[in-house]
Design a protein around this motif. Structure first.
Motif, mmCIF file in Angstrom:
data_model
loop_
_atom_site.group_PDB
_atom_site.id
_atom_site.type_symbol
_atom_site.label_atom_id
_atom_site.label_comp_id
_atom_site.label_asym_id
_atom_site.label_seq_id
_atom_site.Cartn_x
_atom_site.Cartn_y
_atom_site.Cartn_z
ATOM 1 N N GLY A 124 0.816 -1.208 0.000
ATOM 2 C CA GLY A 124 0.000 0.000 0.000
ATOM 3 C C GLY A 124 0.850 1.259 0.000
ATOM 4 N N VAL A 125 1.923 1.251 0.807
ATOM 5 C CA VAL A 125 2.838 2.398 0.834
ATOM 6 C C VAL A 125 3.493 2.580 -0.532
ATOM 7 C CG1 VAL A 125 4.966 3.301 1.835
ATOM 8 C CG2 VAL A 125 3.279 2.188 3.309
ATOM 9 N N PHE A 126 3.891 1.477 -1.150
ATOM 10 C CA PHE A 126 4.591 1.548 -2.435
ATOM 11 C C PHE A 126 3.711 2.164 -3.514
ATOM 12 C CE2 PHE A 126 5.725 -0.266 -6.563
ATOM 13 C CZ PHE A 126 7.070 0.051 -6.636
ATOM 14 N N ILE A 127 2.485 1.657 -3.672
ATOM 15 C CA ILE A 127 1.635 2.197 -4.735
ATOM 16 C C ILE A 127 1.227 3.631 -4.416
ATOM 17 C CG2 ILE A 127 0.782 -0.079 -5.413
ATOM 18 C CD1 ILE A 127 -1.829 0.571 -3.978
ATOM 19 N N GLY A 128 1.052 3.947 -3.126
ATOM 20 C CA GLY A 128 0.714 5.311 -2.760
ATOM 21 C C GLY A 128 1.838 6.278 -3.100
ATOM 22 N N ALA A 129 3.073 5.882 -2.838
ATOM 23 C CA ALA A 129 4.215 6.743 -3.128
ATOM 24 C C ALA A 129 4.406 6.931 -4.630
ATOM 25 C CB ALA A 129 5.477 6.161 -2.497
ATOM 26 N N ARG A 130 4.291 5.837 -5.402
ATOM 27 C CA ARG A 130 4.516 5.940 -6.844
ATOM 28 C C ARG A 130 3.414 6.764 -7.516
ATOM 29 N NH1 ARG A 130 8.051 3.594 -4.706
ATOM 30 N NH2 ARG A 130 8.556 5.785 -4.484
ATOM 31 N N LEU A 131 2.148 6.460 -7.228
ATOM 32 C CA LEU A 131 1.049 7.197 -7.854
ATOM 33 C C LEU A 131 1.019 8.641 -7.368
ATOM 34 C CD1 LEU A 131 -1.821 4.533 -7.736
ATOM 35 C CD2 LEU A 131 -0.467 5.243 -9.712
ATOM 36 N N GLY A 132 1.299 8.845 -6.090
ATOM 37 C CA GLY A 132 1.319 10.198 -5.562
ATOM 38 C C GLY A 132 2.392 11.047 -6.211
ATOM 39 N N ASP A 133 3.561 10.472 -6.463
ATOM 40 C CA ASP A 133 4.631 11.212 -7.129
ATOM 41 C C ASP A 133 4.236 11.576 -8.559
ATOM 42 O OD1 ASP A 133 6.246 11.179 -4.920
ATOM 43 O OD2 ASP A 133 7.382 9.400 -5.539
ATOM 44 N N MET A 134 3.522 10.691 -9.235
ATOM 45 C CA MET A 134 3.125 10.963 -10.616
ATOM 46 C C MET A 134 2.056 12.044 -10.706
ATOM 47 S SD MET A 134 3.108 7.347 -12.686
ATOM 48 C CE MET A 134 1.944 6.543 -11.589
ATOM 49 N N MET A 135 1.076 12.009 -9.806
ATOM 50 C CA MET A 135 -0.047 12.931 -9.887
ATOM 51 C C MET A 135 0.154 14.198 -9.062
ATOM 52 S SD MET A 135 -3.286 10.291 -9.683
ATOM 53 C CE MET A 135 -4.428 11.661 -9.904
ATOM 54 N N GLY A 136 1.100 14.162 -8.145
ATOM 55 C CA GLY A 136 1.284 15.272 -7.212
ATOM 56 C C GLY A 136 0.661 14.900 -5.885
ATOM 57 N N PHE A 137 1.484 14.675 -4.862
ATOM 58 C CA PHE A 137 0.983 14.056 -3.637
ATOM 59 C C PHE A 137 0.097 14.972 -2.806
ATOM 60 C CE2 PHE A 137 5.431 15.366 -3.108
ATOM 61 C CZ PHE A 137 5.309 16.348 -2.144
ATOM 62 N N LYS A 138 0.011 16.258 -3.156
ATOM 63 C CA LYS A 138 -0.876 17.160 -2.436
ATOM 64 C C LYS A 138 -1.999 17.696 -3.307
ATOM 65 C CE LYS A 138 0.837 20.118 0.509
ATOM 66 N NZ LYS A 138 1.653 21.195 1.121
ATOM 67 N N THR A 139 -2.164 17.130 -4.490
ATOM 68 C CA THR A 139 -3.231 17.596 -5.380
ATOM 69 C C THR A 139 -4.574 17.021 -4.961
ATOM 70 O OG1 THR A 139 -2.888 15.757 -6.929
ATOM 71 C CG2 THR A 139 -1.641 17.791 -7.323
ATOM 72 N N ARG A 140 -5.631 17.757 -5.268
ATOM 73 C CA ARG A 140 -6.976 17.281 -4.951
ATOM 74 C C ARG A 140 -7.256 15.960 -5.663
ATOM 75 N NH1 ARG A 140 -8.487 22.957 -5.924
ATOM 76 N NH2 ARG A 140 -9.032 23.965 -3.942
ATOM 77 N N ALA A 141 -6.796 15.847 -6.911
ATOM 78 C CA ALA A 141 -7.075 14.638 -7.688
ATOM 79 C C ALA A 141 -6.492 13.393 -7.016
ATOM 80 C CB ALA A 141 -6.521 14.780 -9.104
#
Length: 291
Positions: A124-141
């Protein structure tokens, strides 16, 4: 006498059909421009970073859900799917037992469930970090989508529990409520949701950065030099107190619901709460530009 006649060109109005076609094309161009502008505004809105200092409500929702989910899993199999300290230490203890034991060379059920929880939490941490980095970890999306994935993990566990009709409460440490193969799926989905939640809250970077465990929060709270300043607001201390209170409230609510409606229905409600938190992220004000 020859008279020269000049040719005079007179512009006649377009036929009705051509006038309609012309108006239609102009309307289409205007509509396309309007749609494009709307899409640009929506994209800018969803990709805007939220103001971390105004994200208290969804983060307290995260803390509450940690209490609920830990109440469900601990009441069934005596492990935590949010705090991985115990699971991490339990594994070397099991290895030591295997090396020194007699005629017992297999991992016990609770040890295998602890290993499952640790591995899926890291997933869960891994996919959260990778997807968050791609989309912007503080973005609303991303904050909406990541919380929606947490809700899907929670709902998947609830559906499996409902189909399997497992007990909600363990009788004793050596008689867990979840003991078959599906118990690893229950544990895995819940732990993955906790890992995803943990890294998302960490990346928002607030006093709620630890929404899955309280050890660090307790240390920071008790060591806070303004702990006893009761007559004025202290943001760091007050948020830490709120974190502890939401953990406790979630644990209490989860245990009460277990007695009333069972673990599957409790997790179904939890998935709904996670979905509300996800929508909540869409309305957090945008971080003001420092330029």
């Amino acid at each position: 006498m020859s008279i020269s006649q000049e040719k005079v060109s007179v512009e006649l109005p377009l036929p009705v059909v051509q006038r309609k076609a012309s108006c239609s094309s102009m309307w289409k161009v205007g509509s396309d421009f309007k749609d494009e502008a709307t899409m640009t505004r929506l994209k800018r809105y969803f990709l805007a970073e939220v103001d971390a200092q105004r994200s208290t409500l969804p983060l307290t929702g995260y803390c509450f859900m940690t209490g609920v989910i830990n109440a469900v899993i601990f009441s069934a199999i005596f492990i935590w799917c949010g705090s991985q300290t115990g699971n991490t230490i339990q594994l070397p203890l099991a290895v030591a037992r295997l090396l020194n034991g007699k005629h017992d060379y297999s991992l016990h059920l609770v040890e295998r469930q602890a290993l499952c929880s640790l591995v899926t939490f890291m997933f869960g941490v891994f996919i959260g970090a990778r997807l968050g980095d791609m989309m912007g970890f503080k973005t609303r999306a991303w904050l909406f989508m990541g919380t929606f994935i947490q809700a899907l993990f929670t709902m998947a566990s609830a559906i499996l529990m409902w189909e399997d009709r497992e007990r909600s409460l363990a009788d004793a440490l050596d008689n867990p409520a979840w003991s078959n193969t599906l118990s690893f799926l229950f544990t895995g989905f819940l732990s993955a949701s906790m890992g995803l939640q943990g890294v998302m809250a960490k990346r928002v970077d607030t006093h709620f950065s630890t929404t899955v465990a309280l050890t660090v929060t307790w240390c920071e709270l008790i060591s806070n030099p303004k702990l006893l300043h009761v007559r004025r607001l202290v943001t760091s201390r007050d948020h830490q107190i709120l974190t502890v209170a939401c953990f406790a409230a979630g644990g209490f609510a989860g245990r009460v619901l277990l007695d009333k409606i069972g673990s599957a229905n409790t997790l179904g409600i939890g998935a709904g709460i996670r979905l509300i938190i996800g929508v909540w992220w869409l309305f957090i004000p945008e971080q003001e530009s420092t330029i």
